[in-house]
Design an enzyme around this catalytic site. Structure first.
Site, PDB file in Angstrom:
ATOM      1  N   GLY A  17       0.787  -1.227   0.000  1.00  0.00           N
ATOM      2  CA  GLY A  17       0.000   0.000   0.000  1.00  0.00           C
ATOM      3  C   GLY A  17       0.822   1.281   0.000  1.00  0.00           C
ATOM      4  O   GLY A  17       0.327   2.323   0.433  1.00  0.00           O
ATOM      5  N   ASN A  19       1.666   2.951  -2.601  1.00  0.00           N
ATOM      6  CA  ASN A  19       0.991   3.863  -3.542  1.00  0.00           C
ATOM      7  C   ASN A  19      -0.278   4.449  -2.923  1.00  0.00           C
ATOM      8  O   ASN A  19      -0.615   5.605  -3.191  1.00  0.00           O
ATOM      9  CB  ASN A  19       0.665   3.144  -4.851  1.00  0.00           C
ATOM     10  CG  ASN A  19       1.853   3.137  -5.800  1.00  0.00           C
ATOM     11  OD1 ASN A  19       2.264   4.196  -6.274  1.00  0.00           O
ATOM     12  ND2 ASN A  19       2.422   1.966  -6.050  1.00  0.00           N
ATOM     13  N   MET A  92      -3.821  -6.910  -7.255  1.00  0.00           N
ATOM     14  CA  MET A  92      -3.302  -8.035  -8.035  1.00  0.00           C
ATOM     15  C   MET A  92      -4.388  -8.980  -8.571  1.00  0.00           C
ATOM     16  O   MET A  92      -4.100 -10.094  -8.989  1.00  0.00           O
ATOM     17  CB  MET A  92      -2.268  -8.818  -7.212  1.00  0.00           C
ATOM     18  CG  MET A  92      -1.090  -7.964  -6.756  1.00  0.00           C
ATOM     19  SD  MET A  92      -0.375  -6.920  -8.047  1.00  0.00           S
ATOM     20  CE  MET A  92       0.910  -8.008  -8.629  1.00  0.00           C
ATOM     21  N   LEU A  95     -10.096  -7.585 -12.747  1.00  0.00           N
ATOM     22  CA  LEU A  95     -11.530  -7.286 -12.644  1.00  0.00           C
ATOM     23  C   LEU A  95     -12.262  -7.832 -13.872  1.00  0.00           C
ATOM     24  O   LEU A  95     -11.692  -7.894 -14.970  1.00  0.00           O
ATOM     25  CB  LEU A  95     -11.730  -5.767 -12.544  1.00  0.00           C
ATOM     26  CG  LEU A  95     -11.149  -5.126 -11.278  1.00  0.00           C
ATOM     27  CD1 LEU A  95     -11.062  -3.607 -11.434  1.00  0.00           C
ATOM     28  CD2 LEU A  95     -11.959  -5.492 -10.045  1.00  0.00           C
ATOM     29  N   HIS A 111       1.277   0.562 -13.199  1.00  0.00           N
ATOM     30  CA  HIS A 111       1.955  -0.681 -13.579  1.00  0.00           C
ATOM     31  C   HIS A 111       3.468  -0.442 -13.611  1.00  0.00           C
ATOM     32  O   HIS A 111       3.923   0.568 -14.149  1.00  0.00           O
ATOM     33  CB  HIS A 111       1.454  -1.128 -14.951  1.00  0.00           C
ATOM     34  CG  HIS A 111       2.028  -2.439 -15.378  1.00  0.00           C
ATOM     35  ND1 HIS A 111       1.588  -3.639 -14.855  1.00  0.00           N
ATOM     36  CD2 HIS A 111       3.025  -2.737 -16.238  1.00  0.00           C
ATOM     37  CE1 HIS A 111       2.297  -4.622 -15.389  1.00  0.00           C
ATOM     38  NE2 HIS A 111       3.172  -4.095 -16.236  1.00  0.00           N
ATOM     39  N   ASP A 147      -3.568  -4.643 -18.793  1.00  0.00           N
ATOM     40  CA  ASP A 147      -2.520  -3.630 -18.912  1.00  0.00           C
ATOM     41  C   ASP A 147      -2.438  -3.008 -20.312  1.00  0.00           C
ATOM     42  O   ASP A 147      -1.352  -2.730 -20.824  1.00  0.00           O
ATOM     43  CB  ASP A 147      -1.152  -4.226 -18.529  1.00  0.00           C
ATOM     44  CG  ASP A 147      -1.130  -4.714 -17.088  1.00  0.00           C
ATOM     45  OD1 ASP A 147      -1.837  -4.130 -16.256  1.00  0.00           O
ATOM     46  OD2 ASP A 147      -0.410  -5.682 -16.798  1.00  0.00           O
ATOM     47  N   GLU A 176       6.780   5.803  -8.894  1.00  0.00           N
ATOM     48  CA  GLU A 176       5.334   5.539  -8.948  1.00  0.00           C
ATOM     49  C   GLU A 176       4.589   6.495  -8.027  1.00  0.00           C
ATOM     50  O   GLU A 176       3.513   6.995  -8.361  1.00  0.00           O
ATOM     51  CB  GLU A 176       5.036   4.095  -8.519  1.00  0.00           C
ATOM     52  CG  GLU A 176       5.524   3.044  -9.505  1.00  0.00           C
ATOM     53  CD  GLU A 176       5.115   1.631  -9.090  1.00  0.00           C
ATOM     54  OE1 GLU A 176       4.051   1.443  -8.494  1.00  0.00           O
ATOM     55  OE2 GLU A 176       5.897   0.697  -9.365  1.00  0.00           O
TER      56      GLU A 176
HETATM   57  C1  GAR Z   1       3.674  -1.443  -7.352  1.00  0.00           C
HETATM   58  O1  GAR Z   1       4.975  -1.523  -7.865  1.00  0.00           O
HETATM   59  C2  GAR Z   1       2.665  -1.497  -8.483  1.00  0.00           C
HETATM   60  O2  GAR Z   1       3.077  -0.853  -9.649  1.00  0.00           O
HETATM   61  C3  GAR Z   1       2.558  -2.974  -8.704  1.00  0.00           C
HETATM   62  O3  GAR Z   1       2.572  -3.538  -7.412  1.00  0.00           O
HETATM   63  C4  GAR Z   1       3.324  -2.688  -6.532  1.00  0.00           C
HETATM   64  C5  GAR Z   1       2.470  -2.379  -5.338  1.00  0.00           C
HETATM   65  O4  GAR Z   1       3.169  -1.672  -4.357  1.00  0.00           O
HETATM   66  N1  GAR Z   1       1.372  -3.299  -9.419  1.00  0.00           N
HETATM   67  C6  GAR Z   1       1.266  -4.335 -10.252  1.00  0.00           C
HETATM   68  O5  GAR Z   1       2.178  -5.100 -10.468  1.00  0.00           O
HETATM   69  C7  GAR Z   1      -0.089  -4.485 -10.897  1.00  0.00           C
HETATM   70  N2  GAR Z   1      -0.050  -5.448 -11.925  1.00  0.00           N
HETATM   71  P1  GAR Z   1       2.405  -0.929  -3.175  1.00  0.00           P
HETATM   72  O6  GAR Z   1       1.429  -1.944  -2.558  1.00  0.00           O
HETATM   73  O7  GAR Z   1       3.488  -0.577  -2.201  1.00  0.00           O
HETATM   74  O8  GAR Z   1       1.681   0.264  -3.715  1.00  0.00           O
END
Ligand code: GAR
Length: 189
Positions: A17, A19, A92, A95, A111, A147, A176
């Site tokens: 989490g 992001n 992950m 949907l 992504h 994606d 990100e």
């Molecule tokens: C992030 O790097 C995001 O881009 C990736 O998972 C991580 C989550 O980090 N998302 C994917 O791979 C989606 N296919 P976070 O939980 O610390 O935000």
């Protein structure tokens, strides 16, 4: 913008989490067009839930194994809270087409690659294995293909000689956290 005029937003997570944290921090700024009204996780032990609970954001956990049933419950929840934007932040699960159709143009995802390169999982590993000079991250609209929706913004990150997928992931994740808010600013400007 004051809180009540902001776009009601739900953030979907599955893990750490970080992001979500960055989006939350951004949402508190005056210039932010969004307010985070709901956090949804498919995983009850997702670390990000500690944060959403601490900040007293409405938080729901759903077991996505019963996909259709759960999605209908989520749609009801989104409607009840007048959610107008969904941010997938390390979510992950895929949907369903029906769900995406119902929220067309209102779901965005972050992504960890320079899409259209490396859709799906293990993006950093694949970029290093292919000896790419750059990787990065992308914020894009979610459509019915994985994606593949329209790109809103991307940030390039240089791959260093000694990078492992872990070190690269860490550097990209930092970007990100800046890119997601920037993309939202762009969407509503
Ligand atoms: C992030 O790097 C995001 O881009 C990736 O998972 C991580 C989550 O980090 N998302 C994917 O791979 C989606 N296919 P976070 O939980 O610390 O935000």
């Amino acid at each position: 913008m004051i809180g009540t005029n902001k776009i009601k937003t739900a953030v979907f997570i599955s893990g750490t989490g970080s992001n979500l944290k960055a989006l939350y921090k951004f949402s508190l700024k005056k210039k932010s067009p969004i307010k985070i009204n709901l956090v949804i996780s498919n995983y009850k032990n997702a670390k990000g839930l500690l944060f959403s609970k601490k900040k007293k954001i409405n938080t729901k956990i759903f077991n996505f194994n019963k996909m259709i049933l759960i999605e209908n419950k989520i749609l009801k929840e989104l409607k009840k809270r007048k959610i107008k934007l969904i941010c997938l932040a390390g979510f992950m699960k895929i949907l369903s087409k029906n769900f995406i159709k119902k929220f067309k143009g209102k779901i965005i995802n972050i992504h960890p690659s320079l899409l259209p390169k490396y859709k799906g999982l293990n993006t950093h590993q694949r970029a290093i294995h292919n000896k790419d000079k750059f990787s990065g991250c992308t914020v894009h609209f979610v459509n019915q293909k994985l994606d593949s929706g329209k790109i809103i913004l991307q940030k390039k990150v240089k791959i260093l000689k000694l990078d492992t997928s872990k070190s690269l992931a860490k550097r990209i994740l930092k970007e990100e956290h800046k890119l997601f808010p920037k993309a939202i600013m762009k969407m509503y400007s």
